[in-house]
Design a protein around this motif. Structure first.
Motif, short mmCIF file in Angstrom:
data_model
loop_
_atom_site.label_atom_id
_atom_site.label_comp_id
_atom_site.label_asym_id
_atom_site.label_seq_id
_atom_site.Cartn_x
_atom_site.Cartn_y
_atom_site.Cartn_z
N TYR A 1 9.17 -15.88 -10.97
CA TYR A 1 9.81 -15.72 -9.67
C TYR A 1 9.34 -14.42 -9.01
CZ TYR A 1 12.93 -19.54 -10.94
OH TYR A 1 13.44 -20.77 -11.29
N GLY A 2 9.54 -14.35 -7.69
CA GLY A 2 9.02 -13.22 -6.92
C GLY A 2 9.51 -11.87 -7.38
N HIS A 3 10.76 -11.78 -7.86
CA HIS A 3 11.31 -10.47 -8.24
C HIS A 3 10.64 -9.90 -9.49
CE1 HIS A 3 13.70 -13.14 -10.91
NE2 HIS A 3 13.69 -12.09 -11.73
N GLU A 4 9.86 -10.71 -10.17
CA GLU A 4 9.19 -10.25 -11.39
C GLU A 4 7.88 -9.52 -11.10
OE1 GLU A 4 9.20 -13.15 -14.68
OE2 GLU A 4 10.22 -14.51 -13.28
N PHE A 5 7.50 -9.42 -9.82
CA PHE A 5 6.20 -8.86 -9.48
C PHE A 5 6.35 -7.58 -8.66
CE2 PHE A 5 5.61 -13.41 -10.03
CZ PHE A 5 4.53 -13.45 -10.90
N SER A 6 5.30 -6.78 -8.68
CA SER A 6 5.25 -5.56 -7.87
C SER A 6 4.96 -5.92 -6.41
CB SER A 6 4.17 -4.63 -8.40
OG SER A 6 2.88 -5.20 -8.20
N GLY A 7 5.03 -4.91 -5.55
CA GLY A 7 4.78 -5.16 -4.13
C GLY A 7 3.37 -5.67 -3.87
N GLY A 8 2.38 -5.07 -4.51
CA GLY A 8 1.01 -5.52 -4.32
C GLY A 8 0.79 -6.93 -4.81
N GLN A 9 1.41 -7.28 -5.95
CA GLN A 9 1.29 -8.63 -6.48
C GLN A 9 1.98 -9.64 -5.55
OE1 GLN A 9 3.06 -7.73 -10.29
NE2 GLN A 9 1.08 -7.74 -11.33
N ARG A 10 3.13 -9.27 -5.03
CA ARG A 10 3.83 -10.16 -4.09
C ARG A 10 3.00 -10.41 -2.83
NH1 ARG A 10 10.30 -8.73 -4.21
NH2 ARG A 10 10.39 -8.02 -6.38
N GLN A 11 2.33 -9.35 -2.37
CA GLN A 11 1.53 -9.54 -1.16
C GLN A 11 0.32 -10.43 -1.44
OE1 GLN A 11 2.44 -9.67 1.70
NE2 GLN A 11 2.26 -7.67 2.67
N ARG A 12 -0.23 -10.38 -2.65
CA ARG A 12 -1.28 -11.32 -3.03
C ARG A 12 -0.76 -12.76 -2.99
NH1 ARG A 12 -6.01 -9.90 -5.78
NH2 ARG A 12 -6.30 -7.65 -5.98
N ASP B 1 0.96 -9.01 10.02
CA ASP B 1 1.84 -8.03 10.65
C ASP B 1 2.08 -6.87 9.69
OD1 ASP B 1 3.62 -6.65 12.17
OD2 ASP B 1 5.25 -8.11 12.01
N GLU B 2 1.28 -5.83 9.81
CA GLU B 2 1.35 -4.65 8.95
C GLU B 2 1.47 -5.04 7.47
OE1 GLU B 2 2.86 -1.08 10.22
OE2 GLU B 2 3.64 -1.76 12.15
N PRO B 3 0.51 -5.80 6.95
CA PRO B 3 0.65 -6.36 5.60
C PRO B 3 0.53 -5.36 4.47
CG PRO B 3 -1.54 -6.81 6.46
CD PRO B 3 -0.77 -6.17 7.58
N ILE B 4 0.09 -4.12 4.75
CA ILE B 4 -0.07 -3.15 3.67
C ILE B 4 0.82 -1.93 3.85
CG2 ILE B 4 -2.45 -3.86 3.24
CD1 ILE B 4 -3.38 -1.36 4.69
N SER B 5 1.60 -1.86 4.91
CA SER B 5 2.38 -0.65 5.19
C SER B 5 3.50 -0.43 4.18
CB SER B 5 2.96 -0.70 6.60
OG SER B 5 3.87 -1.77 6.73
N ALA B 6 4.00 -1.50 3.53
CA ALA B 6 5.09 -1.36 2.57
C ALA B 6 4.58 -1.14 1.14
CB ALA B 6 5.98 -2.61 2.60
N LEU B 7 3.26 -0.99 0.98
CA LEU B 7 2.67 -0.87 -0.35
C LEU B 7 2.27 0.56 -0.64
CD1 LEU B 7 0.31 -4.00 -0.23
CD2 LEU B 7 2.69 -3.89 -0.99
N ASP B 8 2.16 0.87 -1.94
CA ASP B 8 1.64 2.17 -2.34
C ASP B 8 0.21 2.33 -1.87
OD1 ASP B 8 4.01 2.71 -3.62
OD2 ASP B 8 3.31 2.08 -5.59
N VAL B 9 -0.18 3.57 -1.61
CA VAL B 9 -1.54 3.83 -1.12
C VAL B 9 -2.59 3.30 -2.09
CG1 VAL B 9 -3.17 5.64 -0.49
CG2 VAL B 9 -0.78 5.83 0.20
N SER B 10 -2.32 3.41 -3.39
CA SER B 10 -3.29 2.95 -4.38
C SER B 10 -3.50 1.45 -4.35
CB SER B 10 -2.83 3.37 -5.78
OG SER B 10 -1.55 2.82 -6.07
N ILE B 11 -2.52 0.71 -3.82
CA ILE B 11 -2.60 -0.75 -3.76
C ILE B 11 -3.12 -1.22 -2.41
CG2 ILE B 11 -1.28 -2.88 -4.04
CD1 ILE B 11 -1.50 -1.22 -6.56
N GLN B 12 -2.96 -0.41 -1.36
CA GLN B 12 -3.35 -0.82 -0.02
C GLN B 12 -4.81 -1.24 0.07
OE1 GLN B 12 -2.26 2.24 2.78
NE2 GLN B 12 -0.07 1.87 2.58
N ALA B 13 -5.69 -0.44 -0.55
CA ALA B 13 -7.13 -0.75 -0.49
C ALA B 13 -7.43 -2.08 -1.16
CB ALA B 13 -7.93 0.37 -1.13
N GLN B 14 -6.75 -2.40 -2.25
CA GLN B 14 -6.98 -3.66 -2.94
C GLN B 14 -6.62 -4.85 -2.05
OE1 GLN B 14 -5.06 -3.78 -6.77
NE2 GLN B 14 -5.56 -1.65 -7.23
#
Length: 353
Positions: free
Chosen positions: A179-190, A207-220
């Motif tokens: 389920y979705g709650h088992e994943f991190s923000g970057g994984q959920r966005q994938r 619509d700002e798909p990376i603004s809620a993610l950690d900087v280290s995940i944004q580039a991915q």
């Protein structure tokens, strides 16, 4: 409805590559602050009057998006860029103006007539923690849009399509049972990106798909979107406030201020030679480790409220180049050098190089 479909339901006509994929003309969106009719009635001066207040979120936006490009819409919070995205996708109904997709007007279509366009147009939302249904497994989440748009597909074909799209965005097959709650923000966005790609769209609103993610995940995630564009020949309307992302991702850039488009230009042109005073202030605020970086432009004054819009150019109260014409007349987007368009009287009159 006055609009008619140009192809049978479930089918699309051959694309005309000579025209823009998406055209926005005179788009406006207003939100009422006054409640229902009875709440709008007020006593003033001994008289009963009707008082209506509205938020003018979008005020006459004109944009075109060509096939295969990534148009980035930038601006500070509250400028209307996310409202443009949601109106394009039909999540909000425009107060005025037209939206055309592949030559067909879509903003006035019925729900049934809009269904073929729903498959061709998909959206990735800002918050990956809220955009996934917590009651559904990832497998169910990815199957849902496929079953909606292809109800005749057998179960195995749907499962194969889910496996294909999961692999394309780097999702392990065993994620499907979770389920979705088992994943991190970057994984959920994938997962959200996989859901958007599941029905093979040609146009994606992000619509700002990376603004809620950690900087280290944004580039991915950003690289994943760029890879998907190449693999699936996608066209993007990319909403962001991060100019560093725009410089890396965008084909063209549209700068918005208080519900209006100030400037539209190819990315390289905008960053090398910004024309509008507001665009220059934005570009000057980008942190750079360079000796010859432009001097930071500090804007004076406060951003006007979208409830009571200023007359003329919406930027005139903060613009050091404003004159009487700027305070009275709304500037139109005019063609400039390098394929750019600028809505500024000072640029038009040659007062601002």
């Amino acid at each position: 409805m006055t609009a008619t479909m140009t192809a049978p339901a479930g089918e699309t006509a051959a694309p005309d590559t000579t025209r823009p994929l998406l055209e926005i003309r005179g788009l406006e969106k207003r939100f009422s602050l006054s409640g229902d009719f009875l709440e709008q009635l007020k006593f003033k001066g001994g008289k009963l009057i009707r008082e209506q207040k509205r938020v003018h979120a979008i005020n006459g936006v004109d944009l075109e998006i060509q096939r295969g490009e990534a148009l980035c819409v930038v601006g500070e919070s509250g400028c209307g860029k996310s409202t443009v995205a949601r109106t394009v996708m039909g999540l909000l109904h425009p107060s005025a103006g037209e939206i055309r997709y592949d030559g067909q007007r879509i903003d006035d279509l019925s729900t049934q007539a809009l269904m073929p366009y729903r498959r061709r147009m998909q959206m990735i939302f800002q918050n990956p923690y809220a955009s996934l249904n917590p009651r559904m497994t990832i497998q169910q989440t990815l199957e849902e849009p496929i079953r909606l748009h292809h109800p005749d597909w057998p179960r195995q074909k749907v499962a194969d399509k889910v496996a294909e799209v999961m692999a394309s965005v780097g999702i392990a097959q065993d994620w499907g049972k979770r389920y979705g709650h088992e994943f991190s923000g970057g994984q959920r966005q994938r997962i959200a990106i996989a859901r958007a790609l599941a029905v093979d769209p040609e146009f994606i609103v992000a619509d700002e798909p990376i603004s809620a993610l950690d900087v280290s995940i944004q580039a991915q995630v950003l690289n994943l979107l760029m890879d998907a564009q190449q693999q699936h020949n996608l066209t993007y309307l990319f909403i962001t406030h991060d100019l560093a992302v725009v410089e890396h991702f965008g084909t063209r850039v549209a700068v918005m201020y208080l519900g209006r488009v100030c400037e539209v230009a190819p990315t390289a042109t905008l960053f090398a030679t910004p024309r509008h005073p507001y665009t220059r202030a934005l570009i000057s605020a980008i942190p750079r480790l360079e000796d010859d970086r432009p001097q930071h432009i500090r804007l004076e004054g406060e951003v006007p409220t979208p409830v009571d819009l200023p007359s003329g150019c919406v930027f005139h109260a903060r613009c050091p180049h404003a004159d009487a014409r700027c305070r009275e007349e709304v500037p139109a987007l005019i063609a400039s050098d390098g394929g750019a368009q600028v809505a500024c009287h000072a640029v038009e009159e040659g007062r601002l190089d």
